[in-house]
Design a protein around this motif. Sequence first.
Motif, PDB file in Angstrom:
ATOM      1  N   PHE A  72       0.844  -1.196   0.000  1.00  0.00           N
ATOM      2  CA  PHE A  72       0.000   0.000   0.000  1.00  0.00           C
ATOM      3  C   PHE A  72       0.878   1.245   0.000  1.00  0.00           C
ATOM      4  O   PHE A  72       0.723   2.149   0.819  1.00  0.00           O
ATOM      5  CB  PHE A  72      -0.959  -0.011   1.194  1.00  0.00           C
ATOM      6  CG  PHE A  72      -1.807  -1.250   1.268  1.00  0.00           C
ATOM      7  CD1 PHE A  72      -2.751  -1.522   0.294  1.00  0.00           C
ATOM      8  CD2 PHE A  72      -1.643  -2.164   2.302  1.00  0.00           C
ATOM      9  CE1 PHE A  72      -3.534  -2.677   0.341  1.00  0.00           C
ATOM     10  CE2 PHE A  72      -2.417  -3.318   2.366  1.00  0.00           C
ATOM     11  CZ  PHE A  72      -3.361  -3.566   1.383  1.00  0.00           C
ATOM     12  N   ASP A  73       1.758   1.313  -0.992  1.00  0.00           N
ATOM     13  CA  ASP A  73       2.795   2.338  -1.036  1.00  0.00           C
ATOM     14  C   ASP A  73       2.781   3.084  -2.379  1.00  0.00           C
ATOM     15  O   ASP A  73       3.770   3.020  -3.111  1.00  0.00           O
ATOM     16  CB  ASP A  73       4.147   1.654  -0.798  1.00  0.00           C
ATOM     17  CG  ASP A  73       5.279   2.607  -0.497  1.00  0.00           C
ATOM     18  OD1 ASP A  73       5.012   3.726  -0.041  1.00  0.00           O
ATOM     19  OD2 ASP A  73       6.446   2.225  -0.722  1.00  0.00           O
ATOM     20  N   PRO A  74       1.674   3.809  -2.690  1.00  0.00           N
ATOM     21  CA  PRO A  74       0.500   4.076  -1.853  1.00  0.00           C
ATOM     22  C   PRO A  74      -0.660   3.135  -2.187  1.00  0.00           C
ATOM     23  O   PRO A  74      -0.626   2.404  -3.179  1.00  0.00           O
ATOM     24  CB  PRO A  74       0.131   5.510  -2.271  1.00  0.00           C
ATOM     25  CG  PRO A  74       0.454   5.535  -3.742  1.00  0.00           C
ATOM     26  CD  PRO A  74       1.692   4.668  -3.888  1.00  0.00           C
ATOM     27  N   VAL A  75      -1.710   3.174  -1.354  1.00  0.00           N
ATOM     28  CA  VAL A  75      -2.958   2.491  -1.684  1.00  0.00           C
ATOM     29  C   VAL A  75      -3.513   3.100  -2.959  1.00  0.00           C
ATOM     30  O   VAL A  75      -3.396   4.301  -3.194  1.00  0.00           O
ATOM     31  CB  VAL A  75      -3.967   2.619  -0.524  1.00  0.00           C
ATOM     32  CG1 VAL A  75      -4.288   4.069  -0.200  1.00  0.00           C
ATOM     33  CG2 VAL A  75      -5.225   1.823  -0.798  1.00  0.00           C
ATOM     34  N   HIS A  76      -4.099   2.266  -3.822  1.00  0.00           N
ATOM     35  CA  HIS A  76      -4.628   2.793  -5.082  1.00  0.00           C
ATOM     36  C   HIS A  76      -5.979   2.165  -5.411  1.00  0.00           C
ATOM     37  O   HIS A  76      -6.503   1.333  -4.648  1.00  0.00           O
ATOM     38  CB  HIS A  76      -3.622   2.594  -6.224  1.00  0.00           C
ATOM     39  CG  HIS A  76      -3.168   1.177  -6.442  1.00  0.00           C
ATOM     40  ND1 HIS A  76      -4.018   0.162  -6.800  1.00  0.00           N
ATOM     41  CD2 HIS A  76      -1.928   0.615  -6.337  1.00  0.00           C
ATOM     42  CE1 HIS A  76      -3.337  -0.953  -6.941  1.00  0.00           C
ATOM     43  NE2 HIS A  76      -2.067  -0.718  -6.660  1.00  0.00           N
ATOM     44  N   ALA A  77      -6.531   2.592  -6.521  1.00  0.00           N
ATOM     45  CA  ALA A  77      -7.885   2.175  -6.891  1.00  0.00           C
ATOM     46  C   ALA A  77      -7.998   0.670  -7.073  1.00  0.00           C
ATOM     47  O   ALA A  77      -9.062   0.090  -6.855  1.00  0.00           O
ATOM     48  CB  ALA A  77      -8.326   2.896  -8.167  1.00  0.00           C
TER      49      ALA A  77
END
Length: 223
Positions: free
Chosen positions: A15-20
Amino acid sequence: MSGAVGCVALLGGSFDPVHAGHVALAQLFTDLLAPNQLRIIPAGNPYQKAPLHAAAEHRVAMLTLAFDAAHLPMVIDRQEMARAGASYTIDTLRQVRAELGPQVSLVFLMGADQLQHLDSWRDWRRLFDYAHIGVAARPGYSLAAASLPALVAQEISVRQGSLEQLRTTPSGRVFLAPALAVDISATQIRAALHGDDQAGPLAGSLIPPVVLDYIQQHHLYKN
């Protein structure tokens, strides 16, 4: 939930970053399974990936924003972030099973890209001792047996189960879900964020707007 029979869906990742794509995978299996709990497990030190870019607390904050915006109730399990050394899914599933008891249905969620490398995970066959696996196809990644490593395809062939079996039994099955119409990688997003000129339009189509705002406010992924 200890001592109670229920269904818990588990979604791990950097989650690095969290995405769609993460949100879509969670939404798909929330709709399919109607789990009693959706548990998100951010990695601490994922052994098969490069070092993480954002600190743990930033990743947790972005997860909270993304799932709140999607109206997906979830809890964050911080065990991997607290663990010294590399994070292995088998250790995580053992710990969740010990916490929730032998009767609860645990369903570990992943995309087809992860399934194609499942035989590289530590003690991968033993994952089924602790949980079911729910897999969603994604563009460019087939769930057909011919597209999987032979050992993984063989294991999947004898473990395929229905949604009802996943909901009502503790572990040991695999469910292959329809394709997600989302093809996103965190590497792609970080590359977009690194260049200021295109960060807004490109990254904004790949990650929830509230997460993009957070990234910009905290100047993440710039170096």
